[in-house]
Design an enzyme around this catalytic site. Sequence first.
Site, short mmCIF file in Angstrom:
data_model
loop_
_atom_site.label_atom_id
_atom_site.label_comp_id
_atom_site.label_asym_id
_atom_site.label_seq_id
_atom_site.Cartn_x
_atom_site.Cartn_y
_atom_site.Cartn_z
N SER A 34 0.61 -1.30 0.38
CA SER A 34 0.02 0.14 0.28
C SER A 34 0.62 1.03 0.45
CB SER A 34 -0.95 -0.22 0.94
OG SER A 34 -2.22 -1.08 1.12
N ARG A 38 1.81 4.15 -3.58
CA ARG A 38 1.45 5.52 -3.50
C ARG A 38 2.71 6.28 -3.47
NH1 ARG A 38 -2.51 3.26 -0.92
NH2 ARG A 38 -4.50 3.79 0.11
N ASP A 60 1.77 -6.33 -8.52
CA ASP A 60 0.81 -4.97 -8.39
C ASP A 60 1.10 -4.27 -8.96
OD1 ASP A 60 -1.49 -6.51 -8.55
OD2 ASP A 60 -2.23 -5.59 -6.32
N ASN A 102 -4.77 -7.46 -12.62
CA ASN A 102 -6.09 -7.15 -11.33
C ASN A 102 -5.37 -6.29 -9.98
OD1 ASN A 102 -8.09 -8.57 -9.60
ND2 ASN A 102 -6.66 -10.12 -9.39
N ARG A 132 -15.26 -5.26 -11.01
CA ARG A 132 -15.15 -4.23 -9.48
C ARG A 132 -15.82 -2.97 -10.13
NH1 ARG A 132 -9.48 -5.95 -7.37
NH2 ARG A 132 -9.81 -4.77 -5.73
N SER A 177 -14.90 1.91 -0.93
CA SER A 177 -13.38 1.21 -1.53
C SER A 177 -12.75 2.75 -1.01
CB SER A 177 -13.18 1.37 -3.04
OG SER A 177 -11.12 1.06 -2.48
N SER A 178 -12.10 2.76 0.20
CA SER A 178 -10.98 3.92 0.69
C SER A 178 -10.26 3.89 -1.29
CB SER A 178 -9.60 3.73 1.95
OG SER A 178 -9.44 2.21 1.44
N SER A 205 -11.91 1.48 5.98
CA SER A 205 -10.83 1.28 5.76
C SER A 205 -9.71 2.13 5.49
CB SER A 205 -10.87 0.09 4.21
OG SER A 205 -10.73 -0.90 4.00
N ASP A 324 -8.02 -6.54 5.50
CA ASP A 324 -7.31 -7.92 4.18
C ASP A 324 -6.92 -8.58 5.31
OD1 ASP A 324 -7.46 -6.64 2.02
OD2 ASP A 324 -5.31 -5.86 2.20
N LYS A 351 -13.84 -7.14 -3.64
CA LYS A 351 -12.12 -7.36 -3.89
C LYS A 351 -11.69 -8.35 -5.22
CE LYS A 351 -10.81 -5.36 0.18
NZ LYS A 351 -10.05 -4.13 0.36
N GLU A 352 -10.96 -9.23 -4.98
CA GLU A 352 -10.27 -9.87 -6.17
C GLU A 352 -10.82 -11.08 -6.37
OE1 GLU A 352 -6.45 -7.92 -4.30
OE2 GLU A 352 -7.97 -8.56 -4.01
N HIS A 396 -4.86 -13.69 -3.96
CA HIS A 396 -3.13 -14.03 -3.69
C HIS A 396 -3.31 -14.69 -1.76
CE1 HIS A 396 -3.63 -9.53 -2.31
NE2 HIS A 396 -4.63 -10.14 -2.99
N ARG A 397 -4.56 -13.38 -1.36
CA ARG A 397 -4.49 -13.76 0.71
C ARG A 397 -5.78 -15.56 0.76
NH1 ARG A 397 -1.86 -9.35 1.92
NH2 ARG A 397 -2.95 -7.78 1.00
N LYS A 422 1.09 -11.01 -6.69
CA LYS A 422 0.35 -10.09 -7.06
C LYS A 422 1.04 -9.01 -5.83
CE LYS A 422 -4.41 -8.43 -6.56
NZ LYS A 422 -4.88 -7.39 -6.96
#
Length: 436
Positions: A34, A38, A60, A102, A132, A177-178, A205, A324, A351-352, A396-397, A422
């Site tokens: 994350s 940024r 990502d 993705n 999404r 979504s934030s 979030s 997450d 999400k994914e 991935h999670r 990812k």
Amino acid sequence: MEAILEKKPLKKTLEIESLLKPIDLELHIPGSKSVTHRAFIMAALANGVSHIENPCLCSDTRATLKGLSSLGVNIEENSEGLVIHGTGGQFEVVHDSLCFENSGTSLRFFVTLCTLANRPITITGDKRMEERPIGAMIDALLELGCKIVYLKSNGYPPVKIFPGLTGGKCHLRGDISSQYFSSILISSPFASQSVQILPTSAIHSRPYIDITLSMMNQFGIEVNQDNQTQLLEISNQKKYTATNYVVEGDFSSASYFFAAVAILGGNITLKGLNSHSHQGDIIFLEILHRMGCQVLVNSEGIHLSRSPNKNLIGLSIDMGNCPDLVQSMCIVASFASTASYISNIAHLKHKETDRIEATASELRHLGVGVETTSHSMKIIPQKTYHGGKVATYNDHRMAMAFAIMGLKVPGISIENPSCVNKSFPQFFELLNQFYA
């Protein structure tokens, strides 16, 4: 003991070998995904040259780098990280069609970023990305004077974005979504006039927005906040300043290894994490402490331990600010002595994959008791579990969380394990150290 990770590419299905003893391990956690997204974008918007150290380089964040290169940003990679030559918010388009596969963060951040480009750009993603939603963010950007056209279905990618970000006041839902907020926040200093963002619902979030605000400040931009109305105001009078930025370790990635100690017992020390981080997933330490683990922070890192003779206790917990962590939490909760109730997670459907149903389905497949609603999950521990093949839904999670369960339950195998690329390409390499 046979290694989990081979030097050759991961198999299509990877069997996880269970452990028969408590953990005693020390690991270094790679940089936050994350924060890395940024940092790359703010450095690209800055005047001057920024050095980004310890970035998370995964599929990502590489999608974000590819997107920035397509906007004419000069990027150099070296042994310490990346050197990014800022554009001062003046993007000269090299490729007028960007596909982010993705990476939802990349796509959402670039929707606003591309309004600063010198000509129209089409943004798209893979099949799941086209499912999404981004409609609430697009509506807010239209209020800010942007011209954006849907190319297939209203409210979803792909979209064509035209140059121009006027500014003014916009209204934005916070329950999807934030990333919508962060996207607009990051690019707003380059609007023709100041930007005001007024949330129209509770913000899920929220810690991810706090990460954005903190990093904007570190790159020279201050955002005014009204604590009563939650209004966010960004002036266009100051611009980003080039910065040498060190990316802190990723608490989302760390959660899997903390979860492993929680279910197996033993102790682990994780290095590279900031104990004062704005990352929302730092709360996992508090959650595990409440469940029966011990947490210690010192100069060596963050230590987590649990005596194998001490039972885990189920919790009732609102996870709206840490989506997450939900899959990691579900795995730990499966081995508690009492049931756990996880609420305020309706946004996981976007999400994914639909993470509520996907996680519940795979847990049930292994013998865990699970009850779900559109916004919650109840995990009901059972005395014994059995192995099986876990579908990851290209998430991935899912792969990482259920691999941790495989350390405790013999016979678990993970389909499509390479989907961890990812966010955490080193995951199985680090997991392999549990067998040393």
